[in-house]
Write a protein that holds these residues in place. Structure first.
Motif, PDB file in Angstrom:
ATOM      1  N   GLY A  79       5.141  11.315  -4.065  1.00 53.44           N
ATOM      2  CA  GLY A  79       6.108  10.614  -3.232  1.00 53.44           C
ATOM      3  C   GLY A  79       5.681   9.209  -2.868  1.00 53.44           C
ATOM      4  O   GLY A  79       6.529   8.337  -2.665  1.00 53.44           O
ATOM      5  N   GLN A  80       4.340   8.958  -2.760  1.00 53.35           N
ATOM      6  CA  GLN A  80       3.879   7.618  -2.416  1.00 53.35           C
ATOM      7  C   GLN A  80       3.965   6.692  -3.635  1.00 53.35           C
ATOM      8  O   GLN A  80       4.101   7.134  -4.771  1.00 53.35           O
ATOM      9  N   ASN A  81       3.845   5.410  -3.369  1.00 53.35           N
ATOM     10  CA  ASN A  81       3.977   4.414  -4.415  1.00 53.35           C
ATOM     11  C   ASN A  81       2.890   4.570  -5.476  1.00 53.35           C
ATOM     12  O   ASN A  81       1.751   4.929  -5.183  1.00 53.35           O
ATOM     13  N   SER A  82       3.254   4.315  -6.728  1.00 52.56           N
ATOM     14  CA  SER A  82       2.287   4.337  -7.821  1.00 52.56           C
ATOM     15  C   SER A  82       2.599   3.193  -8.773  1.00 52.56           C
ATOM     16  O   SER A  82       3.758   2.828  -8.965  1.00 52.56           O
ATOM     17  N   GLY A  83       1.555   2.609  -9.359  1.00 52.35           N
ATOM     18  CA  GLY A  83       1.715   1.535 -10.323  1.00 52.35           C
ATOM     19  C   GLY A  83       1.406   2.029 -11.721  1.00 52.35           C
ATOM     20  O   GLY A  83       0.497   2.842 -11.920  1.00 52.35           O
ATOM     21  N   GLY A 104      15.535  -0.050 -12.000  1.00 53.88           N
ATOM     22  CA  GLY A 104      14.498  -0.627 -11.171  1.00 53.88           C
ATOM     23  C   GLY A 104      15.058  -1.613 -10.168  1.00 53.88           C
ATOM     24  O   GLY A 104      16.194  -2.063 -10.253  1.00 53.88           O
ATOM     25  N   SER A 105      14.225  -1.973  -9.215  1.00 56.51           N
ATOM     26  CA  SER A 105      14.606  -2.890  -8.150  1.00 56.51           C
ATOM     27  C   SER A 105      14.531  -4.328  -8.639  1.00 56.51           C
ATOM     28  O   SER A 105      13.534  -4.741  -9.248  1.00 56.51           O
ATOM     29  N   ALA A 106      15.562  -5.116  -8.347  1.00 54.01           N
ATOM     30  CA  ALA A 106      15.548  -6.526  -8.729  1.00 54.01           C
ATOM     31  C   ALA A 106      14.607  -7.340  -7.845  1.00 54.01           C
ATOM     32  O   ALA A 106      14.137  -8.406  -8.258  1.00 54.01           O
ATOM     33  N   THR A 107      14.314  -6.864  -6.643  1.00 52.43           N
ATOM     34  CA  THR A 107      13.377  -7.589  -5.782  1.00 52.43           C
ATOM     35  C   THR A 107      11.937  -7.323  -6.203  1.00 52.43           C
ATOM     36  O   THR A 107      11.113  -8.225  -6.248  1.00 52.43           O
ATOM     37  N   LYS A 111      10.610  -0.363 -11.868  1.00 50.76           N
ATOM     38  CA  LYS A 111      11.109   0.917 -11.394  1.00 50.76           C
ATOM     39  C   LYS A 111       9.973   1.712 -10.782  1.00 50.76           C
ATOM     40  O   LYS A 111       8.930   1.921 -11.414  1.00 50.76           O
ATOM     41  N   THR A 112      10.144   2.154  -9.535  1.00 50.37           N
ATOM     42  CA  THR A 112       9.167   3.046  -8.922  1.00 50.37           C
ATOM     43  C   THR A 112       9.428   4.465  -9.428  1.00 50.37           C
ATOM     44  O   THR A 112      10.542   4.969  -9.348  1.00 50.37           O
ATOM     45  N   LEU A 275      22.459   1.250  -8.164  1.00 52.34           N
ATOM     46  CA  LEU A 275      22.057   0.782  -6.839  1.00 52.34           C
ATOM     47  C   LEU A 275      20.660   1.298  -6.549  1.00 52.34           C
ATOM     48  O   LEU A 275      20.359   2.473  -6.792  1.00 52.34           O
ATOM     49  N   ASP A 276      19.793   0.436  -6.057  1.00 51.66           N
ATOM     50  CA  ASP A 276      18.430   0.791  -5.662  1.00 51.66           C
ATOM     51  C   ASP A 276      18.237   0.373  -4.210  1.00 51.66           C
ATOM     52  O   ASP A 276      18.290  -0.810  -3.882  1.00 51.66           O
ATOM     53  N   ASP A 277      18.044   1.351  -3.331  1.00 49.79           N
ATOM     54  CA  ASP A 277      17.952   1.113  -1.891  1.00 49.79           C
ATOM     55  C   ASP A 277      16.634   1.684  -1.388  1.00 49.79           C
ATOM     56  O   ASP A 277      16.366   2.877  -1.533  1.00 49.79           O
ATOM     57  N   ASP A 278      15.814   0.826  -0.817  1.00 47.14           N
ATOM     58  CA  ASP A 278      14.546   1.253  -0.231  1.00 47.14           C
ATOM     59  C   ASP A 278      14.417   0.574   1.132  1.00 47.14           C
ATOM     60  O   ASP A 278      14.243  -0.648   1.198  1.00 47.14           O
TER      61      ASP A 278
END
Length: 590
Positions: A79-83, A104-107, A111-112, A275-278
């Motif tokens: 669930g936590q962020n990974s690279g 993926g997120s444009a900001t 993609k997470t 849509l990508d919402d975080d």
């Protein structure tokens, strides 16, 4: 790109073979048309649903970490962020396609993957090496193409595990004449563990809900497909920046696709909206980041002669920052592109070529290309060579985030070479590849100025070796990656790229029972000048597991990860899971 019809794909990919037979997978995305992986002039790994289930990975990052050329850096657990670092590229140098759609997120610019549930995935294709000539920006190091579930019949799955892990999912489909309906839904959660011992003394868990609905209708004018996906949830994390330590996520996509075979011509078209919402939040504040992308793809492929085929198409997408906690100077951009390619195969010789022209409203035109050649040295051995270019435009955060942006950034550009040798027999497969990539204008965050900067050049080279051995009911897979990276400005290694990676897996089948043993080794990593620990030591982690068919429809699976409770980190300061188990029950009806 719209994926080919499932009838074609499932007829081409074997779902079950004996341990003494080599599995011939189909690559759908390497050349944008279905081709046997042995005929693709690129390094490709394919996992179908049976492979995904057999590996019993805890989540998608853990599964991808088992494949050649991929390193995962985790800021905690599930669930936590990974690279993801493919062949030494940056986290955003791998393009992720989901059902053929750029995601993926444009900001963030990538993609997470930690919140993309495995229960929703039917197939994964990893293409190592640049693919910008087919897909445009972001495909510098490669492409990860994910096909979501479209199971036949009914399938129920439930699982439990360590750290309060629990989940359930259902897949179902029904065909009425020319209409096929399918649906997937599921839920997953975990209490997690404390990912930063020096910060909040609490567990960092997650919750997730996902659903998908597909309708496909066959007509005389082609196959039409509509699809809706929703994936939502929240996760907790620890950070030294502010008080926000939780995030709510929502990923939603709508797809409308069409494909039609007319004589020797195959047409495909697809329109999508994603849509990508975080939104991160804490006791006193919240920071929403919502990005949207509309995309259109069309391509046509045909056999020009018995030995020559061609493909051409157009791509258009617009991405925007729909809502954010800060004001961006510019919050939308448009990209238009045209691409074309040729494939030649005759008398043991294969040639591939592709070219693409992208036009953005920020940086103007950018042309990328790729060339490849393959020669059959014998019935079992092939030598191939390839060369290609790629680029990545700076993200909205890189260019416009208040207080830490650099509007003068230039696009990253790469030129890559690969030489590979493959050897395939019924009981053994070997692939050896050497690659080299020069990255101009590599974007790295400069903590001295607190802004992203283009460095003059980064050099990346490496070797990948993968071996698959099959004997009777036993199969053994070994992959080894050696990586050499250098920031030419500082002479230092690139952060979070280990020099050595080894993945070993041994499986055996005893009638209704199967079992496996795994060992994964990673050498030390440089974490960056300003990391709490600039260098992290290497480690080896072991795992065991197995499955038992209780009946033709019911099966039970169990596994233990980090068998010897190894303490290690892949991201400076962030803990990883200790010894942990998982148990799942699966029921299938045709």
């Amino acid at each position: 790109m719209f994926k080919p019809s499932w009838a074609l794909l499932l007829s081409a990919v074997p779902t079950a073979v004996s341990a003494t037979d080599a599995v011939e997978h189909i690559s759908v995305y390497a050349n944008r048309i279905p081709v046997a992986t042995s005929e693709v002039l690129a390094s490709v790994s394919v996992l179908d649903r049976a492979d995904i289930e057999a590996r019993q990975a805890s989540d998608l990052p853990a599964l991808l970490a088992q494949l050649p050329g991929i390193t995962i850096s985790r800021d905690g657990g599930r669930g936590q962020n990974s690279g993801l670092y493919l062949r030494g590229g940056n986290n955003g140098h791998t393009l992720v396609l989901i059902d053929g759609v750029r995601s993926g997120s444009a900001t963030l610019g990538y993609k997470t993957l930690s919140m993309l549930p495995l229960a929703l995935i039917e197939r994964i294709e990893v293409i190592r090496g640049p693919r910008a000539a087919w897909y445009g920006a972001d495909a510098l190091a490669g492409v990860i193409a994910i096909t979501t579930r479209q199971a036949s019949g009914v399938e129920l799955t439930a699982d439990v595990g360590s750290y309060g892990q629990a989940g359930a999912s259902i897949n179902a489909s029904q065909q009425q004449g020319d209409l096929t309906l399918s649906a997937t839904a599921g839920y997953s959660r975990a209490d997690g563990f404390n990912v930063r011992n020096d910060l909040d003394n609490d567990r960092d868990g997650y919750q997730q809900r996902f659903a998908k609905l597909v309708a496909a209708y066959q007509t005389g004018l082609g196959l039409w497909r509509g699809q809706v996906d929703v994936n939502s949830g929240f996760y907790q994390f620890d950070t030294a920046w502010g008080s926000e330590d939780q995030a709510e996520t929502l990923n939603r996509s709508y797809l409308l696709g069409w494909e039609h075979q007319q004589g020797s011509w195959q047409h495909q078209a697809q329109f999508s909206r994603t849509l990508d919402d975080d939104t991160t939040y804490g006791p006193v504040s919240q920071s929403p980041y919502v990005t949207e992308r509309d995309e259109f793809n069309y391509q046509a492929a045909t056999a020009l002669t018995d030995s020559l085929s061609g493909l051409a198409g157009v791509n258009w997408y617009q991405e925007s920052v729909a809502r954010s906690g800060v004001a961006y100077v510019k919050d939308n951009r448009l990209n238009r592109a045209a691409f074309a390619g040729l494939q030649f195969a005759a008398q043991g010789l294969r040639l591939d070529g592709a070219v693409r022209r992208d036009l953005t409203d920020q940086y103007g035109g950018n042309t990328t290309w790729q060339l490849a050649a393959g020669v059959d040295l014998s019935d079992a051995m092939q030598l191939r060579l390839s060369r290609g270019s790629a680029f990545k435009t700076p993200t909205f955060n890189d260019l416009y985030y208040p207080g830490s942006a650099n509007p003068d950034l230039q696009p990253e550009k790469t030129l890559s070479n690969e030489i590979a040798l493959s050897y395939q027999l019924a009981a053994a497969t070997l692939q050896l590849a050497w690659f080299k990539q020069d990255v101009d204008n590599l974007i790295q965050f400069d903590f001295a100025t607190y802004t992203p900067q283009n460095i003059e050049r980064a050099k990346i080279s490496g070797v990948e070796l993968s071996v698959d051995l099959r004997w009777d009911s036993v199969e053994q897979t070994i992959s080894y990656s050696w990586l050499d990276t250098e920031n030419t400005l500082t002479g230092q290694r690139l952060a979070r790229r280990p020099e050595h990676n080894v993945n070993w897996r041994l499986t055996q089948q005893w009638q209704q029972l199967s079992g496996f043993v795994t060992a994964d080794y990673q050498s030390d990593t440089y974490q960056g000048e300003y990391a709490s620990s600039p260098y992290l030591g290497g480690f080896t982690v072991f795992g065991v597991g197995g499955s038992f068919a209780l009946s033709p429809a019911l099966s039970l699976s169990a596994k233990v990860d980090n068998l010897f409770d190894k303490h290690y980190q892949t991201s400076s300061g962030y803990e990883t899971a200790g010894v942990n188990f998982g148990l799942s029950l699966q029921y299938k009806l045709p």
